[in-house]
Enzyme design. Structure first.
Site, short mmCIF file in Angstrom:
data_model
loop_
_atom_site.label_atom_id
_atom_site.label_comp_id
_atom_site.label_asym_id
_atom_site.label_seq_id
_atom_site.Cartn_x
_atom_site.Cartn_y
_atom_site.Cartn_z
N ARG A 10 0.84 -1.21 0.00
CA ARG A 10 0.00 0.00 0.00
C ARG A 10 0.87 1.26 0.00
O ARG A 10 0.53 2.27 -0.63
CB ARG A 10 -0.93 -0.04 1.22
N HIS B 213 0.44 4.08 -2.78
CA HIS B 213 0.05 5.46 -2.44
C HIS B 213 1.18 6.45 -2.74
O HIS B 213 0.92 7.62 -3.00
CB HIS B 213 -0.36 5.54 -0.96
N TRP C 255 -10.11 -8.85 3.05
CA TRP C 255 -10.92 -9.20 1.87
C TRP C 255 -10.95 -10.71 1.64
O TRP C 255 -11.86 -11.23 1.04
CB TRP C 255 -10.34 -8.53 0.63
#
Ligand code: HEM
Length: 357
Positions: free
Chosen positions: A117, A121, A265
């Site tokens: 991540r 980002h 998830w």
């Protein structure tokens, strides 16, 4: 026939193992929010008021805002504000850097997804029109960028990498953050990603305006789909690439003390098991998680989650076409993901060289 979570996970793990011969990482699948630090969210710097972020629906009190600002500043306190002199510096042994990054995950497997991540980002702020943002300047090390609501929790990942920066001072932050994402994906069983070095750190003036990263919820599916397109088209991606990149949500989890959302998830959040995310997205009957804010979806057992921006990939016809395609073809998904992620990490960069050079 609806598949159960266990059936899909077993199937995906088997397919993934067959596809990735160099699979070498099965770490703890549990990740607590506490392990990710204590980061809330606030926009506090240049351009923070622009656009919505994935945090826009999360309410926040003054105390949380102050804690968040302090946490962002704390994360950034580790890092150097001086632009790095390094530029494709041949003195950096990137294989050793990779090994040290793997060491972070050996101690705690749940850090791998957060490093992915961080790489995303750091890169996903790119604007192809103004040619600003992206990973080139390594600006995620600055509190101003970390304080964008979308980056909540990433101060932790910046801190984990700082000892490696100290050990190899010639590597630029932009190279380190992107290499960490690539190394994490490969170690968690994902595809090989092409990575090149040579990003040159910029100073704080290069921090992009806040609000450039996608919102998980814009209030209704059409608005959320439009929000995804606005953000990813701005970077230069198309619908197929948006869906491929979203497959990274096979990894990791949402943290209530970061985005406000909650849960993983997939049942194997520290493994990049083929197209598991798409198989689960399609096969499970997702419903609203009651008595929880922000709005999110859950599976019947309550152990897995989806964001509104995940479910919209089923609701939007153009996105759904690619969900169907990838759910049926792990190999194609890995190929497309690998290409799109490599492109993402190089948006706005220049003069990169092969890692071995
Ligand atoms: C499509 C738009 C996207 C939205 C709205 C979105 C939103 C989110 C949110 C809300 C979280 C939870 C953060 C937390 O609470 O710690 C998250 C986590 C994550 N996202 Fe995304 N994301 C998107 C696309 C992507 C892409 C393109 C990638 C990589 C290619 C990615 C990789 C990840 C990973 C690996 C995590 C888990 C981090 C962890 O476990 O600490 N996401 N995302």
């Amino acid at each position: 026939m609806k598949l159960t979570v266990a059936m899909v996970a077993a199937l995906s793990a088997r397919e993934s193992l067959a596809f990735v011969p160099s699979f070498n990482a099965v770490r703890s699948t549990s990740s607590t929010a506490a392990a990710q630090g204590n980061m809330c969210t606030v926009r506090m710097a240049a351009g923070m008021d622009q656009g919505a972020s994935e945090m826009s629906s999360v309410p926040m009190g003054r105390k949380q805002m102050l804690q968040s600002a302090a946490a962002a500043a704390f994360g950034a306190a580790f890092v150097s504000a001086n632009p790095s002199q390094s530029f494709a510096d041949s003195s950096v042994d990137y294989k050793k850097v990779r090994a040290d990054i793997e060491g972070i995950m050996d101690k705690d497997g749940s850090k791998g997804p957060t490093l992915v991540r961080l790489a995303w980002h750091s890169s996903g702020t790119y604007d192809k029109i103004s040619k600003t943002g992206g990973s080139q300047g390594g600006t995620m090390r600055f509190s101003q960028e970390l304080a964008d609501g979308a980056n909540a929790g990433l101060n932790n990942a910046v801190g984990w990498l700082e000892p490696i920066k100290k050990k190899y001072p010639s590597i630029s932050y932009g190279d380190l953050y992107t290499l960490a994402g690539v190394t994490a994906i490969e170690k968690m069983g994902g595809p090989t990603i092409k990575w090149r070095s040579g990003r040159k750190d910029d100073d704080v003036a290069a921090v992009p305006p806040g609000g450039r990263l996608p919102a998980a919820d814009k209030g209704n599916p059409m608005a959320t789909a439009k929000g995804l397109r606005d953000v990813f088209y701005r970077m230069g991606f198309n619908d197929r690439e948006i869906v491929a990149l979203s497959g990274a949500h096979a990894l990791g989890r949402c943290h209530t003390d970061a985005s406000g959302y909650d849960g993983p998830w997939t049942p194997t959040p520290n493994l990049f098991t083929g197209a598991t995310y798409f198989k689960l997205l399609k096969s499970i009957s997702w419903s609203e998680r009651k008595d929880f804010t922000p709005f999110q979806y859950q599976d019947p057992s309550g152990s897995l989650m989806m964001l509104p921006s995940d479910i919209v990939l089923l609701e939007d016809k153009s996105f759904k076409k690619y969900v169907d395609m990838y759910a049926d073809n792990d190999k194609l998904f890995f190929e497309d993901f690998s290409k799109a992620f490599a492109t993402l990490l190089e948006l706005g960069t220049k003069d990169l060289v092969e890692e071995s050079a």
